[in-house]
Write an enzyme that holds these catalytic residues in place. Structure first.
Site, PDB file in Angstrom:
ATOM      1  N   ASP A  92     -14.769 -48.107  33.244  1.00  0.00           N
ATOM      2  CA  ASP A  92     -14.582 -46.723  33.674  1.00  0.00           C
ATOM      3  C   ASP A  92     -15.199 -46.586  35.058  1.00  0.00           C
ATOM      4  OD1 ASP A  92     -14.632 -43.949  34.081  1.00  0.00           O
ATOM      5  OD2 ASP A  92     -14.816 -43.557  31.928  1.00  0.00           O
ATOM      6  N   LYS A 141     -17.576 -49.958  50.992  1.00  0.00           N
ATOM      7  CA  LYS A 141     -18.655 -50.027  51.985  1.00  0.00           C
ATOM      8  C   LYS A 141     -19.454 -51.319  51.825  1.00  0.00           C
ATOM      9  CE  LYS A 141     -22.905 -47.702  53.418  1.00  0.00           C
ATOM     10  NZ  LYS A 141     -23.865 -46.619  53.124  1.00  0.00           N
ATOM     11  N   TYR A 181      -6.984 -31.075  38.508  1.00  0.00           N
ATOM     12  CA  TYR A 181      -6.372 -32.222  39.181  1.00  0.00           C
ATOM     13  C   TYR A 181      -6.279 -31.979  40.683  1.00  0.00           C
ATOM     14  CZ  TYR A 181      -2.935 -35.889  40.237  1.00  0.00           C
ATOM     15  OH  TYR A 181      -2.295 -36.989  40.757  1.00  0.00           O
TER      16      TYR A 181
END
Length: 353
Positions: A92, A141, A181
């Site tokens: 997840d 990054k 959303y």
């Protein structure tokens, strides 16, 4: 179909190169024949993510596919599981994720994307847009990788400008049922821009318009898979309202080609990728009936709250910067999608039996 007369805006010119874009030009890109070496695709077992994984492997990129299988399924990438250049990890993205070794492309496609999903999972949808994007950007990054955010035409809401160019700010109801959303994606865009400006991460934002094709879920609630499932079952096709609302639908292969062209370009976006051909939802339903050879009728039902009246991308920027435009017609894509659904639903019936 003729759309309601709405204001138009001028097409923004391409932005000048930033330091992140200049650095990205030294990395081998898909556009010049050299693939990215290793990519991470979040939501890689979903509809769009799985097609991206397939195309990246076809082009020679090693792929780490990350998915929690909440709306995706391992079946979508089963054809890649024996490939030594592909790895599937259940994870997840709202949790911290460590990826060993080098990565030079992060494609962040994790998110519930259909109304059925994000209305059922509102908090998770917001967490993926916030924490998931934060973690994916952090990975880019850390690795010095190119990062591409899968945003959506939903950031334009029920638009008051038509077609929708990238410099249109949108008309969104943040407290409506679609707000979880819409605002998750708008926040994700803002976070992506912040990482670019503050941390000098090489980022891009793609705004994806309605896309269809194989591997869509029959019950995901979106119009095309719903219509195909209903037509193949001989059921009435449930058209919201009078069906005059318009959509612009793009076949998945064209969408993937555009996304990877943007990834390879070094351009920051945001950039619309979608088919600029517009048609009514009612016409889509009738075309599905014809493509399936079904005797189904059309049944009109209530329109959902905040259902957009029109939706069509201005793809001028994609054409100018990437040389991209869709090449697969609606009818050809529909025939391919119907053929896949016939086989998939037949297999499902066999498993049940």
């Amino acid at each position: 179909m003729t759309s309601p007369d709405l204001p138009t805006t001028r097409r923004p010119d391409a932005l000048p190169a930033t330091p992140a874009e200049e650095r990205s030009s030294t990395r081998p890109h898909l556009s010049d024949g050299a693939p990215f070496r290793r990519a991470v695709v979040t939501g890689g077992a979903g509809f769009l993510g799985s097609h991206l994984c397939s195309e990246l492997r076809r082009r020679g990129t090693e792929v780490l596919c990350v998915d929690n299988f909440l709306t995706g399924t391992p079946r979508n990438v089963a054809h890649l599981l024996g490939d030594p250049g592909f790895r599937l990890v259940q994870c997840d993205i709202t949790d911290y994720m460590h990826v060993p070794d080098e990565v030079d492309l992060v494609l962040h496609f994790a998110s519930p994307a259909s109304p059925v999903d994000y209305l059922k999972l509102p908090i998770h949808t917001l967490k993926v847009g916030a924490l998931g994007t934060l973690h994916a950007l952090g990975l880019a990054k850390e690795k010095g990788a190119r990062f591409l955010l899968a945003s959506t035409s939903e950031v334009y809401g029920d638009p008051q400008v038509h077609p929708q160019p990238e410099d249109y700010w949108g008309h969104v109801n943040p407290v409506g049922p679609r707000g979880v959303y819409d605002e998750a994606k708008r926040f994700a865009e803002a976070l992506t821009v912040a990482y670019r400006s503050e941390n000098d991460v090489d980022t891009a934002i793609v705004r994806i318009f309605n896309t269809f094709g194989p591997r869509m879920r029959p019950f995901d609630g979106r119009a095309i898979p719903t219509f195909i499932r209903q037509a193949l079952a001989g059921e009435p096709l449930t058209v919201a309202g009078d069906g005059s609302q318009t959509r612009s639908v793009c076949y998945v292969d064209d969408l993937v080609r555009g996304v990877l062209a943007l990834a390879a370009s070094g351009h920051s976006g945001p950039m619309n990728i979608g088919n600029p051909h517009e048609q009514s939802v009612l016409q889509i339903a009738h075309d599905v009936i014809a493509a399936t050879g079904s005797s189904s009728s059309v049944e009109h039902v209530a329109r959902p709250v905040d259902d957009p009246t029109v939706r069509r991308p201005d793809t001028t920027l994609a054409t100018q910067v990437l040389g991209w435009e869709p090449s697969i017609s609606w009818r050809t894509g529909l025939d391919r999608t119907v053929a896949w659904f016939r086989e998939e639903l037949s297999d499902d019936a066999s498993r049940v039996a």
